[in-house]
Design a protein around this motif. Structure first.
Motif, mmCIF file in Angstrom:
data_model
loop_
_atom_site.group_PDB
_atom_site.id
_atom_site.type_symbol
_atom_site.label_atom_id
_atom_site.label_comp_id
_atom_site.label_asym_id
_atom_site.label_seq_id
_atom_site.Cartn_x
_atom_site.Cartn_y
_atom_site.Cartn_z
ATOM 1 N N THR A 55 2.052 1.631 -10.259
ATOM 2 C CA THR A 55 1.438 2.330 -9.137
ATOM 3 C C THR A 55 0.253 1.568 -8.572
ATOM 4 O O THR A 55 0.113 1.423 -7.353
ATOM 5 N N LEU A 56 -0.613 1.069 -9.447
ATOM 6 C CA LEU A 56 -1.839 0.412 -8.993
ATOM 7 C C LEU A 56 -1.589 -0.977 -8.417
ATOM 8 O O LEU A 56 -2.228 -1.363 -7.422
ATOM 9 N N ALA A 57 -0.699 -1.752 -9.026
ATOM 10 C CA ALA A 57 -0.499 -3.143 -8.613
ATOM 11 C C ALA A 57 -0.095 -3.265 -7.145
ATOM 12 O O ALA A 57 -0.681 -4.076 -6.407
ATOM 13 N N PRO A 58 0.898 -2.498 -6.653
ATOM 14 C CA PRO A 58 1.238 -2.636 -5.231
ATOM 15 C C PRO A 58 0.081 -2.287 -4.295
ATOM 16 O O PRO A 58 -0.107 -2.946 -3.272
ATOM 17 N N VAL A 59 -0.690 -1.248 -4.653
ATOM 18 C CA VAL A 59 -1.810 -0.854 -3.801
ATOM 19 C C VAL A 59 -2.868 -1.945 -3.757
ATOM 20 O O VAL A 59 -3.374 -2.314 -2.688
ATOM 21 N N ILE A 60 -3.220 -2.488 -4.922
ATOM 22 C CA ILE A 60 -4.262 -3.520 -4.980
ATOM 23 C C ILE A 60 -3.824 -4.779 -4.246
ATOM 24 O O ILE A 60 -4.570 -5.340 -3.429
ATOM 25 N N VAL A 61 -2.595 -5.230 -4.523
ATOM 26 C CA VAL A 61 -2.102 -6.439 -3.856
ATOM 27 C C VAL A 61 -1.968 -6.214 -2.355
ATOM 28 O O VAL A 61 -2.358 -7.068 -1.542
ATOM 29 N N GLY A 62 -1.433 -5.057 -1.972
ATOM 30 C CA GLY A 62 -1.282 -4.758 -0.552
ATOM 31 C C GLY A 62 -2.606 -4.683 0.169
ATOM 32 O O GLY A 62 -2.769 -5.231 1.269
ATOM 33 N N ALA A 63 -3.590 -3.998 -0.434
ATOM 34 C CA ALA A 63 -4.907 -3.897 0.193
ATOM 35 C C ALA A 63 -5.564 -5.268 0.315
ATOM 36 O O ALA A 63 -6.198 -5.583 1.331
ATOM 37 N N ALA A 64 -5.409 -6.102 -0.721
ATOM 38 C CA ALA A 64 -5.979 -7.454 -0.667
ATOM 39 C C ALA A 64 -5.346 -8.268 0.461
ATOM 40 O O ALA A 64 -6.049 -8.988 1.201
ATOM 41 N N LEU A 65 -4.034 -8.156 0.625
ATOM 42 C CA LEU A 65 -3.362 -8.882 1.702
ATOM 43 C C LEU A 65 -3.829 -8.398 3.076
ATOM 44 O O LEU A 65 -3.999 -9.202 4.006
ATOM 45 N N LEU A 66 -4.045 -7.103 3.213
ATOM 46 C CA LEU A 66 -4.513 -6.581 4.498
ATOM 47 C C LEU A 66 -5.938 -7.045 4.804
ATOM 48 O O LEU A 66 -6.260 -7.337 5.965
ATOM 49 N N VAL A 67 -6.784 -7.106 3.778
ATOM 50 C CA VAL A 67 -8.144 -7.625 3.982
ATOM 51 C C VAL A 67 -8.098 -9.087 4.408
ATOM 52 O O VAL A 67 -8.800 -9.515 5.351
ATOM 53 N N LEU A 68 -7.262 -9.871 3.734
ATOM 54 C CA LEU A 68 -7.120 -11.279 4.106
ATOM 55 C C LEU A 68 -6.527 -11.419 5.510
ATOM 56 O O LEU A 68 -6.898 -12.341 6.260
ATOM 57 N N PHE A 69 -5.623 -10.521 5.857
ATOM 58 C CA PHE A 69 -5.043 -10.552 7.204
ATOM 59 C C PHE A 69 -6.117 -10.334 8.262
ATOM 60 O O PHE A 69 -6.175 -11.049 9.272
ATOM 61 N N VAL A 70 -6.976 -9.343 8.044
ATOM 62 C CA VAL A 70 -8.051 -9.060 8.999
ATOM 63 C C VAL A 70 -8.987 -10.259 9.115
ATOM 64 O O VAL A 70 -9.374 -10.668 10.223
ATOM 65 N N ARG A 71 -9.374 -10.838 7.984
ATOM 66 C CA ARG A 71 -10.264 -12.003 8.019
ATOM 67 C C ARG A 71 -9.603 -13.170 8.734
ATOM 68 O O ARG A 71 -10.260 -13.890 9.497
ATOM 69 N N ARG A 72 -8.315 -13.347 8.512
ATOM 70 C CA ARG A 72 -7.598 -14.448 9.166
ATOM 71 C C ARG A 72 -7.564 -14.250 10.684
ATOM 72 O O ARG A 72 -7.768 -15.199 11.447
ATOM 73 N N GLN A 73 -7.313 -13.022 11.121
ATOM 74 C CA GLN A 73 -7.241 -12.759 12.552
ATOM 75 C C GLN A 73 -8.589 -12.961 13.239
ATOM 76 O O GLN A 73 -8.658 -13.411 14.383
ATOM 77 N N ARG A 74 -9.658 -12.626 12.552
ATOM 78 C CA ARG A 74 -10.989 -12.802 13.133
ATOM 79 C C ARG A 74 -11.363 -14.271 13.287
ATOM 80 O O ARG A 74 -12.143 -14.630 14.173
ATOM 81 N N VAL A 91 0.841 -1.210 0.000
ATOM 82 C CA VAL A 91 0.000 0.000 0.000
ATOM 83 C C VAL A 91 0.871 1.254 0.000
ATOM 84 O O VAL A 91 0.661 2.176 -0.801
ATOM 85 N N VAL A 92 1.861 1.307 0.887
ATOM 86 C CA VAL A 92 2.692 2.500 0.967
ATOM 87 C C VAL A 92 3.577 2.649 -0.268
ATOM 88 O O VAL A 92 3.834 3.758 -0.731
ATOM 89 N N LEU A 93 4.015 1.523 -0.824
ATOM 90 C CA LEU A 93 4.821 1.588 -2.040
ATOM 91 C C LEU A 93 4.041 2.225 -3.182
ATOM 92 O O LEU A 93 4.563 3.082 -3.912
ATOM 93 N N GLY A 94 2.789 1.835 -3.347
ATOM 94 C CA GLY A 94 1.965 2.431 -4.397
ATOM 95 C C GLY A 94 1.777 3.922 -4.199
ATOM 96 O O GLY A 94 1.859 4.709 -5.151
ATOM 97 N N VAL A 95 1.560 4.322 -2.952
ATOM 98 C CA VAL A 95 1.396 5.748 -2.669
ATOM 99 C C VAL A 95 2.705 6.490 -2.926
ATOM 100 O O VAL A 95 2.719 7.624 -3.412
ATOM 101 N N LYS A 96 3.838 5.856 -2.583
ATOM 102 C CA LYS A 96 5.136 6.474 -2.844
ATOM 103 C C LYS A 96 5.355 6.726 -4.326
ATOM 104 O O LYS A 96 5.854 7.773 -4.724
ATOM 105 N N ARG A 97 4.976 5.760 -5.145
ATOM 106 C CA ARG A 97 5.145 5.948 -6.592
ATOM 107 C C ARG A 97 4.291 7.105 -7.089
ATOM 108 O O ARG A 97 4.732 7.910 -7.920
ATOM 109 N N ALA A 98 3.075 7.192 -6.574
ATOM 110 C CA ALA A 98 2.219 8.317 -6.959
ATOM 111 C C ALA A 98 2.821 9.633 -6.493
ATOM 112 O O ALA A 98 2.803 10.638 -7.213
ATOM 113 N N GLY A 99 3.390 9.631 -5.276
ATOM 114 C CA GLY A 99 4.016 10.835 -4.765
ATOM 115 C C GLY A 99 5.256 11.230 -5.531
ATOM 116 O O GLY A 99 5.630 12.401 -5.563
ATOM 117 N N GLY A 100 5.915 10.240 -6.178
ATOM 118 C CA GLY A 100 7.103 10.539 -6.964
ATOM 119 C C GLY A 100 6.798 11.047 -8.357
ATOM 120 O O GLY A 100 7.724 11.321 -9.120
#
Length: 552
Positions: free
Chosen positions: A247-266, A229-238
């Motif tokens: 730019t989009l791929a890191p954000v999408i993959v990162g957000a998907a991993l975070l969603v899966l992380f939340v579901r896994r923890q629950r 997520v932060v990598l994608g934002v960094k590219r946009a900021g650059g």
């Protein structure tokens, strides 16, 4: 209480949860503050060295962003991993490992011979910082179970962070006056050499809840998700196009991993991070306030350093001195923060801190190409006091809401929000700055299109291009670049103030008063009303206002 026996901590292989040297909890606080100073120095010391690094290593715009931002990016990505690992294997053990990692990475950064080597060293520094930061807060949470004392300890802890922020640019400026830019990293090594043996002897070892296996997969999902997520934002900021794959791929993959992380923890019986903490308004709102504060302000510090050096023409040492009032004000707010919190409560403290900081940021919009030192000093004092007041109230509320057994995970969440907000803030405000700066430079009269395009990357590059052009075209480009930078600074300040006002609104969800643990455990035979009065951690203690002057 005069010892360092931790509340809610469990024995480890080293024996009971206490320090071997017999030092009391205030001595432990000193050691933890030195640990924090190590990380705080490195987060700001490079800011005044950016022009020197640019001149020596010749990094491109994206490489320069990586050099500055990879440290908070990697650190934010790994905080949850190392914070929860400390809960399992021992917080002191992870902290000492972080010291060693930090020292070795500092040596590599100091003698870097290319942008790639410096980026790698800064990334390794982020790994060490991720080991150190949550460990200091979680040990503090264990050593100070009483909320009044913990509030005072957090105030000292945050004041030391402000000292590090002040000493970083000042010491960096002094070193740059006498040595090469790599010397700004060498200052970490003596601190590490001293901290390792002292920390091993004095710090208490403690762990949290060891029930069930440590969720390695979940930790990696969180790390790579945050990184993406932060990598994608960094590219946009650059300056990269928002719709490109890079730019989009890191954000999408990162957000998907975070969603899966939340579901896994629950779903897990023994989650890596207890997400039910976010159901408590004080905890979730405090985390959000930390993100907003850092999102609005960290990028401004880097831009301010460039403004002072490249627009006003100050030396690195003079730049560090100009930033001192901000840090002294933040130190003062940290030292009196416990009294402010006790008197006014979290809601008023955090909300008013946001409003004061927003006002200070807006006052800086009158700055132009001429130096106004009195205005800068007043604005920096208000900004420093307001920012530290906000962060103090948010951190204290967040840490007090967290159970002692999961202090490492809670501290990691707080530090992740701090680093994530700072990393995204640099990229976001950097992109706002670039969007406002570049058009004015490209429209400079009499300047070839290729030269104006190159000058649109940064003010430092514009100065280099104008020097090569010379004559009327070079002078016109230099004048246009300075004016465009000031315009971009004003736009960035307004955006930052808007984010701070959003934070003031969010603070309305915080409790009005500061609740302290006290009194006997409720009698279960007295019904649900007695249970409601129990403390947030275990239900074993009831809470009461910390001050008679409660605003509730």
């Amino acid at each position: 209480m005069s010892g360092t026996t931790t509340a809610g901590a469990r024995p480890t292989a080293d024996g009971p949860s206490r320090n071997r040297g017999g030092a009391n909890r205030w001595t432990v606080l000193v050691v933890l503050c030195v640990s924090l100073l190590l990380v705080a120095l490195d987060s700001t010391v490079l800011h005044v060295a950016v022009p020197a690094v640019t001149e020596d290593l010749r990094p491109g715009p994206i490489e320069l962003l990586w050099i500055v931002d990879v440290y908070p990016l990697v650190c934010a990505s790994l905080l949850i991993l190392f914070g929860t690992l400390g809960d399992r294997v021992g917080r002191r053990r992870v902290l000492l490992l972080g010291y060693a990692f930090f020292g070795l990475a500092s040596a590599l950064a100091a003698f870097a011979t290319s942008p790639d080597v410096l980026v790698t060293a800064r990334a390794l520094l982020g790994v060490g910082g991720a080991m150190i930061m949550p460990a200091t807060l979680s040990i503090l949470r264990q050593v100070f179970p009483d909320r009044r004392e913990r509030a005072l300890a957090i105030g000292v802890w945050s004041a030391v962070a402000a000292v590090g922020a002040a000493v970083g640019p000042l010491l960096g400026g002094f070193l740059l006056e006498h040595f090469w830019w790599g010397s700004v990293f060498l200052i970490n090594i003596p601190l590490m050499v001293v901290s390792l043996p002292i920390g091993r002897w004095l710090l208490p070892e403690s762990t949290g809840d060891r029930d069930g296996p440590w969720d390695v997969i979940g930790a990696l999902m969180a790390a790579f998700g945050l990184f993406g997520v932060v990598l994608g934002v960094k590219r946009a900021g650059g300056g990269d196009d928002l719709l490109t794959v890079e730019t989009l791929a890191p954000v999408i993959v990162g957000a998907a991993l975070l969603v899966l992380f939340v579901r896994r923890q629950r779903r897990r019986e023994h989650p890596l991070v207890d997400l039910t903490m976010f159901a408590r308004p004080a905890f979730g709102t405090s985390v959000g306030c930390i993100v907003l504060a850092m999102l609005a302000l960290v990028g401004l510090e880097l831009i301010a350093a460039q403004y002072l050096q490249l627009v006003l023409g100050l030396t690195p040492l003079e730049t560090g001195l100009r930033l001192l009032p901000l840090t002294f004000a933040a130190m003062a707010a940290g030292l009196v923060g416990s009294r402010i919190l006790d008197r006014f409560g979290p809601r008023a403290m955090v909300g008013l801190g946001f409003l004061l900081t927003a006002g200070a940021v807006l006052s800086l919009t009158v700055m132009g190409q001429q130096d106004r030192p009195a205005l800068l000093i007043i604005s920096f004092i208000l900004l420093g006091f307001g920012l530290e007041t906000t962060l103090f109230g948010a951190y204290e509320s967040m840490l007090s809401e967290a159970p002692a057994a999961t202090a490492g995970g809670a501290a990691a969440i707080g530090e992740t929000s701090y680093q994530l907000g700072g990393g995204i803030g640099i990229a976001l405000l950097g992109s706002v700055m670039n969007a406002a700066y570049a058009p004015g430079v490209k429209g400079a009269s009499g300047v070839p299109s290729d030269s104006s395009a190159a000058a649109g990357h940064s003010l430092g590059e514009a100065y280099e291009v104008s020097g090569r052009l010379g004559g009327a075209a070079g002078s016109a480009l230099r004048h246009a670049a300075r004016a465009s930078f000031v315009h971009g600074l004003h736009v960035t300040l307004i955006v930052s103030a808007g984010l701070l006002l959003l934070g003031a609104l969010a603070a309305l969800r915080l409790p009005r008063t500061m609740e302290c643990e006290g009194g006997p455990a409720p009698d279960p035979d007295q019904g649900p009303e007695a249970e409601t009065a129990a403390g947030p951690e275990t239900g074993a203690r009831r809470t009461e206002p910390c001050a008679a002057e409660s605003t509730r």
